[in-house]
Design an enzyme around this catalytic site. Structure first.
Site, PDB file in Angstrom:
ATOM      1  N   PRO A  16      34.698  44.058  88.048  1.00  0.00           N
ATOM      2  CA  PRO A  16      33.373  43.453  88.083  1.00  0.00           C
ATOM      3  C   PRO A  16      32.529  43.716  86.830  1.00  0.00           C
ATOM      4  O   PRO A  16      32.571  44.795  86.263  1.00  0.00           O
ATOM      5  CB  PRO A  16      32.714  44.092  89.309  1.00  0.00           C
ATOM      6  CG  PRO A  16      33.542  45.277  89.641  1.00  0.00           C
ATOM      7  CD  PRO A  16      34.921  44.987  89.159  1.00  0.00           C
ATOM      8  N   ASN A  17      31.806  42.687  86.465  1.00  0.00           N
ATOM      9  CA  ASN A  17      30.843  42.668  85.356  1.00  0.00           C
ATOM     10  C   ASN A  17      31.497  42.579  83.977  1.00  0.00           C
ATOM     11  O   ASN A  17      30.803  42.396  82.984  1.00  0.00           O
ATOM     12  CB  ASN A  17      29.894  43.887  85.417  1.00  0.00           C
ATOM     13  CG  ASN A  17      29.140  43.941  86.721  1.00  0.00           C
ATOM     14  OD1 ASN A  17      28.422  42.998  87.064  1.00  0.00           O
ATOM     15  ND2 ASN A  17      29.295  45.006  87.493  1.00  0.00           N
ATOM     16  N   ARG A  24      26.770  42.547  78.037  1.00  0.00           N
ATOM     17  CA  ARG A  24      26.361  43.571  78.983  1.00  0.00           C
ATOM     18  C   ARG A  24      26.260  44.928  78.279  1.00  0.00           C
ATOM     19  O   ARG A  24      27.231  45.395  77.685  1.00  0.00           O
ATOM     20  CB  ARG A  24      27.447  43.626  80.067  1.00  0.00           C
ATOM     21  CG  ARG A  24      27.463  44.818  80.910  1.00  0.00           C
ATOM     22  CD  ARG A  24      28.828  44.999  81.555  1.00  0.00           C
ATOM     23  NE  ARG A  24      28.722  46.021  82.559  1.00  0.00           N
ATOM     24  CZ  ARG A  24      29.743  46.701  83.034  1.00  0.00           C
ATOM     25  NH1 ARG A  24      30.964  46.440  82.630  1.00  0.00           N
ATOM     26  NH2 ARG A  24      29.559  47.627  83.935  1.00  0.00           N
ATOM     27  N   TYR A  29      29.238  49.188  75.746  1.00  0.00           N
ATOM     28  CA  TYR A  29      30.516  48.472  75.796  1.00  0.00           C
ATOM     29  C   TYR A  29      30.825  47.647  74.546  1.00  0.00           C
ATOM     30  O   TYR A  29      31.896  47.050  74.452  1.00  0.00           O
ATOM     31  CB  TYR A  29      30.547  47.567  77.038  1.00  0.00           C
ATOM     32  CG  TYR A  29      30.422  48.353  78.333  1.00  0.00           C
ATOM     33  CD1 TYR A  29      31.424  49.234  78.729  1.00  0.00           C
ATOM     34  CD2 TYR A  29      29.301  48.222  79.151  1.00  0.00           C
ATOM     35  CE1 TYR A  29      31.306  49.968  79.904  1.00  0.00           C
ATOM     36  CE2 TYR A  29      29.180  48.952  80.334  1.00  0.00           C
ATOM     37  CZ  TYR A  29      30.182  49.815  80.698  1.00  0.00           C
ATOM     38  OH  TYR A  29      30.073  50.545  81.852  1.00  0.00           O
ATOM     39  N   ASN A  80      41.511  47.500  83.777  1.00  0.00           N
ATOM     40  CA  ASN A  80      40.192  48.135  83.747  1.00  0.00           C
ATOM     41  C   ASN A  80      39.507  47.727  85.049  1.00  0.00           C
ATOM     42  O   ASN A  80      38.947  46.634  85.138  1.00  0.00           O
ATOM     43  CB  ASN A  80      39.385  47.665  82.541  1.00  0.00           C
ATOM     44  CG  ASN A  80      38.034  48.375  82.466  1.00  0.00           C
ATOM     45  OD1 ASN A  80      37.622  49.056  83.418  1.00  0.00           O
ATOM     46  ND2 ASN A  80      37.348  48.217  81.356  1.00  0.00           N
ATOM     47  N   ALA A  83      33.808  49.216  87.979  1.00  0.00           N
ATOM     48  CA  ALA A  83      33.193  50.084  89.003  1.00  0.00           C
ATOM     49  C   ALA A  83      34.129  50.374  90.167  1.00  0.00           C
ATOM     50  O   ALA A  83      34.009  51.422  90.822  1.00  0.00           O
ATOM     51  CB  ALA A  83      31.903  49.449  89.504  1.00  0.00           C
ATOM     52  N   GLU A 104      45.724  52.458  82.916  1.00  0.00           N
ATOM     53  CA  GLU A 104      44.291  52.310  83.221  1.00  0.00           C
ATOM     54  C   GLU A 104      43.492  52.407  81.923  1.00  0.00           C
ATOM     55  O   GLU A 104      43.740  53.322  81.130  1.00  0.00           O
ATOM     56  CB  GLU A 104      43.900  53.442  84.190  1.00  0.00           C
ATOM     57  CG  GLU A 104      42.430  53.483  84.562  1.00  0.00           C
ATOM     58  CD  GLU A 104      42.119  54.681  85.484  1.00  0.00           C
ATOM     59  OE1 GLU A 104      43.072  55.350  85.974  1.00  0.00           O
ATOM     60  OE2 GLU A 104      40.927  54.933  85.693  1.00  0.00           O
ATOM     61  N   HIS A 106      39.524  52.269  80.151  1.00  0.00           N
ATOM     62  CA  HIS A 106      38.056  52.199  80.214  1.00  0.00           C
ATOM     63  C   HIS A 106      37.526  52.105  78.798  1.00  0.00           C
ATOM     64  O   HIS A 106      37.947  52.889  77.921  1.00  0.00           O
ATOM     65  CB  HIS A 106      37.472  53.421  80.922  1.00  0.00           C
ATOM     66  CG  HIS A 106      37.946  53.519  82.332  1.00  0.00           C
ATOM     67  ND1 HIS A 106      37.473  52.678  83.312  1.00  0.00           N
ATOM     68  CD2 HIS A 106      38.902  54.278  82.891  1.00  0.00           C
ATOM     69  CE1 HIS A 106      38.111  52.953  84.438  1.00  0.00           C
ATOM     70  NE2 HIS A 106      38.987  53.907  84.214  1.00  0.00           N
ATOM     71  N   ARG A 113      29.792  60.325  80.952  1.00  0.00           N
ATOM     72  CA  ARG A 113      28.727  59.597  81.643  1.00  0.00           C
ATOM     73  C   ARG A 113      28.402  60.243  82.994  1.00  0.00           C
ATOM     74  O   ARG A 113      28.709  61.411  83.209  1.00  0.00           O
ATOM     75  CB  ARG A 113      29.134  58.118  81.754  1.00  0.00           C
ATOM     76  CG  ARG A 113      29.400  57.501  80.375  1.00  0.00           C
ATOM     77  CD  ARG A 113      29.838  56.067  80.459  1.00  0.00           C
ATOM     78  NE  ARG A 113      28.791  55.242  81.032  1.00  0.00           N
ATOM     79  CZ  ARG A 113      28.986  53.979  81.451  1.00  0.00           C
ATOM     80  NH1 ARG A 113      30.206  53.445  81.331  1.00  0.00           N
ATOM     81  NH2 ARG A 113      27.996  53.290  81.959  1.00  0.00           N
TER      82      ARG A 113
HETATM   83  C1  DQA Z   1      34.194  50.954  82.726  1.00  0.00           C
HETATM   84  C2  DQA Z   1      33.529  52.250  83.213  1.00  0.00           C
HETATM   85  C3  DQA Z   1      33.065  52.100  84.646  1.00  0.00           C
HETATM   86  O1  DQA Z   1      32.449  53.317  85.092  1.00  0.00           O
HETATM   87  C4  DQA Z   1      32.056  50.984  84.760  1.00  0.00           C
HETATM   88  O2  DQA Z   1      31.678  50.800  86.107  1.00  0.00           O
HETATM   89  C5  DQA Z   1      32.508  49.719  84.142  1.00  0.00           C
HETATM   90  C6  DQA Z   1      33.301  49.747  82.913  1.00  0.00           C
HETATM   91  C7  DQA Z   1      34.573  51.020  81.227  1.00  0.00           C
HETATM   92  O3  DQA Z   1      35.331  50.163  80.803  1.00  0.00           O
HETATM   93  O4  DQA Z   1      34.092  51.894  80.501  1.00  0.00           O
HETATM   94  O5  DQA Z   1      32.168  48.637  84.608  1.00  0.00           O
HETATM   95  O6  DQA Z   1      35.405  50.778  83.457  1.00  0.00           O
END
Ligand code: DQA
Length: 151
Positions: A16-17, A24, A29, A80, A83, A104, A106, A113
């Site tokens: 998501p997002n 964003r 990011y 990725n 959340a 995985e 990020h 964080r």
């Molecule tokens: C994320 C880190 C997550 O905590 C966050 O909710 C994201 C992006 C990252 O790519 O750093 O949406 O996965």
């Protein structure tokens, strides 16, 4: 032998997002988009004869369905989960049905964080975890799954 055993398709899944990547919270990011991720990863994959299928969804169930579909077509998953990393047993369970390597990724270093970002369900399944390398982390993920699946 299953289709996926002979496949050279790497599925890159985004939670998501991440459709808003580039717009964003760019201070966290960066300003590159998912289209940039796709282009960079496809170029790396092509050097070794692999292809990329990049997908994104804001829905947990849709990501579970994408993992199920990858069982039939893909040799590896780079994910990725955004959340859902921190909440989703369903995505962990779906990844556990996938037989190839899972990496995985990020974009940010989640350990720098908030506390709630420090735990990952997906890490219980992933062969490797890459974080804090910006969108380059996806490219490292692709390089790693190529190393794990080519012989
Ligand atoms: C994320 C880190 C997550 O905590 C966050 O909710 C994201 C992006 C990252 O790519 O750093 O949406 O996965």
């Amino acid at each position: 032998m299953k289709v996926a055993d002979m496949s050279k398709e790497i599925v890159i899944l985004n939670g998501p997002n991440l459709n808003l990547l580039g717009k964003r919270e760019p201070h966290i990011y960066g300003s590159d988009t998912l289209a940039d991720v796709e282009r960079n990863c496809a170029a790396i994959a092509a050097q070794s004869g692999y292809t990329i299928k990049l997908q994104q969804s804001n829905s947990e169930g849709a990501i579970v369905d994408m993992i199920h579909a990858a069982r039939e077509t893909a040799c590896a998953i780079v994910i990725n989960p955004a959340a859902y990393t921190h909440t989703s047993v369903a995505i962990l369970d779906a990844l556990s049905t996938f037989e190839g390597p899972v990496i995985e990724v990020h974009i940010s270093n989640t350990h720098k964080r908030e506390e709630f970002r420090h735990h990952s369900y997906v890490s219980k399944r992933a062969e490797g975890v890459i974080m804090g390398c910006g969108i380059q982390g996806y490219e490292f993920g692709v390089m790693r799954v190529i190393a794990l699946t080519s012989n």
